[in-house]
Every structure is written in C-alpha cells, then in structure tokens.
Scaffold this active site. Structure first.
Site, PDB file in Angstrom:
ATOM      1  N   HIS A  95       0.802  -1.234   0.000  1.00  0.00           N
ATOM      2  CA  HIS A  95       0.000   0.000   0.000  1.00  0.00           C
ATOM      3  C   HIS A  95       0.832   1.281   0.000  1.00  0.00           C
ATOM      4  CE1 HIS A  95      -2.487  -3.127   1.995  1.00  0.00           C
ATOM      5  NE2 HIS A  95      -3.445  -2.618   1.260  1.00  0.00           N
TER       6      HIS A  95
ATOM      7  N   GLU B  45      -3.202   3.070   1.610  1.00  0.00           N
ATOM      8  CA  GLU B  45      -2.670   3.685   0.388  1.00  0.00           C
ATOM      9  C   GLU B  45      -2.967   5.178   0.353  1.00  0.00           C
ATOM     10  OE1 GLU B  45      -3.497   3.806  -4.393  1.00  0.00           O
ATOM     11  OE2 GLU B  45      -3.795   1.878  -3.389  1.00  0.00           O
TER      12      GLU B  45
ATOM     13  N   CYS C 171       4.050  -1.339  -3.800  1.00  0.00           N
ATOM     14  CA  CYS C 171       3.719  -1.709  -5.176  1.00  0.00           C
ATOM     15  C   CYS C 171       4.258  -0.644  -6.139  1.00  0.00           C
ATOM     16  CB  CYS C 171       2.205  -1.818  -5.324  1.00  0.00           C
ATOM     17  SG  CYS C 171       1.639  -2.034  -7.017  1.00  0.00           S
TER      18      CYS C 171
ATOM     19  N   SER D  48      -6.430  -9.450  -2.648  1.00  0.00           N
ATOM     20  CA  SER D  48      -5.802  -9.780  -1.371  1.00  0.00           C
ATOM     21  C   SER D  48      -6.180 -11.183  -0.892  1.00  0.00           C
ATOM     22  CB  SER D  48      -6.214  -8.756  -0.301  1.00  0.00           C
ATOM     23  OG  SER D  48      -7.627  -8.655  -0.224  1.00  0.00           O
TER      24      SER D  48
ATOM     25  N   THR E  32      -5.445   3.401  -6.377  1.00  0.00           N
ATOM     26  CA  THR E  32      -5.243   2.466  -7.487  1.00  0.00           C
ATOM     27  C   THR E  32      -6.327   1.395  -7.611  1.00  0.00           C
ATOM     28  OG1 THR E  32      -3.830   1.067  -6.100  1.00  0.00           O
ATOM     29  CG2 THR E  32      -2.735   2.763  -7.435  1.00  0.00           C
TER      30      THR E  32
ATOM     31  N   SER F 239     -10.792  -3.044   0.487  1.00  0.00           N
ATOM     32  CA  SER F 239     -11.568  -2.115  -0.342  1.00  0.00           C
ATOM     33  C   SER F 239     -11.806  -2.721  -1.715  1.00  0.00           C
ATOM     34  CB  SER F 239     -10.825  -0.784  -0.487  1.00  0.00           C
ATOM     35  OG  SER F 239     -10.693  -0.144   0.759  1.00  0.00           O
ATOM     36  N   ASN F 240     -10.759  -3.324  -2.262  1.00  0.00           N
ATOM     37  CA  ASN F 240     -10.867  -3.979  -3.560  1.00  0.00           C
ATOM     38  C   ASN F 240     -11.902  -5.097  -3.514  1.00  0.00           C
ATOM     39  OD1 ASN F 240      -9.348  -6.713  -4.866  1.00  0.00           O
ATOM     40  ND2 ASN F 240      -9.773  -5.038  -6.278  1.00  0.00           N
TER      41      ASN F 240
END
Length: 296
Positions: A74, A138, A96, A277, A174, A234-235
């Site tokens: 993150h 992030e 990342c 994740s 992202t 979140s993803n």
C-alpha cells in the site's frame, strides 16, 4: 455439482511481491516486523504470523530501533521513512510499483504548487484531489506526499464540495472503481469555472480494473457465486459488488467456516472467486468445504 475457482482471482502483483519478500526474510531466521497487516486478509496474516512475522502499528514503529521493518504494498508517507532513518530501522520496501509511481506524481504536483505561477509570480490557487477511501493505508501514503493538504473524496456525491473556481488536479487510489472515477471527471468538466484548470490522471491499476469485467462474466456463468475476501479489503468490496450486479445469488465469506449448507440447495454450479488480497489456498479450502457438504 460443478465447482470452479476463478483463474483470474487471487493476489495481484504487488501483494505477491510483498509476501515473497516477507517469506524470504523470515527464512533467514531473523526477526521481521510488518507495518500494518501485510494484506487485507486475516487468514493470510495469521499464516505469516505463525512463521514469525510481527505486525505493528505506527505508534509501535516509533519505539523500535535497530530492527527490520517491511512496508507492505500500500505504501507509506514520507514521515515513516524519516522515523526509520532516525531509529536506524532497516526498511524492506514492498511498496507496489504502481502505488510508488502515483506517490511520486502527486508529490511532484504538490512541489510545483499546482498550475505554477500566475500574474505577478503568485501561485494559482489549486486543489489536489484524491478519489479514495479515507483512512485506507494507500490513501494515507498519498496524502503524506502533500503534507496532508490534499482533498479526499470517497464517493461521487462528494465531488460537489470541491471549489469549482480553483484549479483541480484529480488522482485516484489504485483500486477504486473506474466507472465512478469517470463520473467524477465528467461532473468536474461540466461544472468547473472556465478560468480554472482541470487535469485528471488515470491512476487506477489496470490489473485490478480489468478484473471487474472478467469477474462479472465469471459470475454470470454460475448458479451461485462465493466471493472470498477479508472484511478490510476495499478492492474486495468493489469486486463483490460487481458479482452482485449480475448474480444476486452471491455471498461474501472470509473463510470456509462461514459457508452455509442451505446456500447450496438446488445449485448445480458454484463459482469461487476473490479479491486481489485473497490467497489461492483459501479459495481451495472453500472448494473443499463445499465438496464436503455436498457429499454428506
């Protein structure tokens, strides 16, 4: 019953790299700390902690000296690196590359002072705006590039609070929704003052964005969809909603123990998928649990 695990689900490149670095350091037999959960998946965090990884928060980081600390995918704000320098902490940086590039772009914009100099050498009033989840690791790292002066908007409805008379430089976390980001861009373009500058930067990770359409197609092909994801992801929330849009018979679980037998009644096909994740081994566990239920 047909049970299929989505080949496109599972760790993204950034998460895979972070976990690989952690495992390599742990294999040396040295003590390794991780600043925050290495991934937003409780089961994977638990697995690595059993191997020796010690998860800490930012307050605990300030008390450590002469140790190794891994920074997860993150990313972190500049302050974290300064604390590490002062306390002689060796950083194992697993940020990342996509996030790192975004951090640099935002910092460069902040250092340049928005649109540059206006009349008389004065800085033009501008807003650096981040479309992202408040408090997300992030986003905190991105905010740190602006000394926490950037404006965060979490949902499309919040775009109305921006000052349309000032220049706007728009970026995105992202892993946010590409469609919602485009809606925000459209609104600003239609409402910003003709005397103000608007620039937007498409910083959404394509490895994540492309999964949305692929997962939507996957969800359509099964009677029941089992989406495996940690509650903090979140993803995971974004991708699970993509499943729900096309298949109302979709359920989100964090582990195999949450699967209910009644979900499988009159079901001929089950699709198992997950977030960036979500480890593959956890999806395999869910498949085994379903197989156990249906053969009883």
């Amino acid at each position: 019953m047909k049970i299929e695990i989505d080949n496109d689900s599972g760790f993204c490149f950034g998460v895979t790299t972070a976990i690989k670095k952690a495992e390599e350091e742990l294999a040396k037999g040295e003590r390794l700390y991780c600043l925050g959960d290495i991934v937003h998946n409780g089961m994977e965090v638990e697995r690595l902690e059993k191997e020796g990884l010690i998860t800490i928060n930012h307050e605990q980081l300030k008390t450590l000296r002469d140790v190794k600390v891994l920074l997860r995918a993150h990313g972190e704000p500049p302050e974290t690196y300064e604390i590490a320098r002062r306390n002689n902490i060796e950083i194992i940086d697993a940020t990342c590359p996509v996030v790192l590039q975004l951090q640099r772009r935002i910092k460069r914009q902040y250092d340049e002072g928005g649109a540059g100099n206006g009349e008389g050498g004065m800085k033009r009033p501008s807003q650096i705006v981040i479309f992202g989840k408040r408090g997300h690791a992030e986003v905190l790292g991105l905010m740190g590039q602006t000394r926490n002066t950037a404006i965060v908007i979490e949902h499309f409805e919040e775009v109305e609070k921006l000052d349309m008379n000032k220049d706007i430089y728009l970026y995105s976390q992202t892993t946010k929704s590409l469609d919602e980001y485009h809606n925000i861009i459209r609104y600003i373009e239609e409402n910003i003052s003709k005397n103000a500058v608007f620039k937007n930067f498409d910083t959404i990770c394509r490895q994540v964005a492309n999964r949305m359409s692929a997962m939507s197609q996957f969800a359509k092909t099964h009677d029941l969809v089992l989406f495996v994801s940690g509650g903090k992801s979140s993803n995971g929330k974004v991708l699970f909603n993509e499943c729900l849009k096309v298949n109302s018979n979709s359920y989100q679980v964090e582990n195999a123990d949450e699967i209910q037998a009644k979900w499988l009644e009159n079901v001929e096909s089950v699709g198992i998928c997950g977030a960036t994740s979500t480890p593959k081994w956890l999806m395999e566990k869910c498949k085994e649990k379903i197989e156990g239920i249906t053969t009883m």
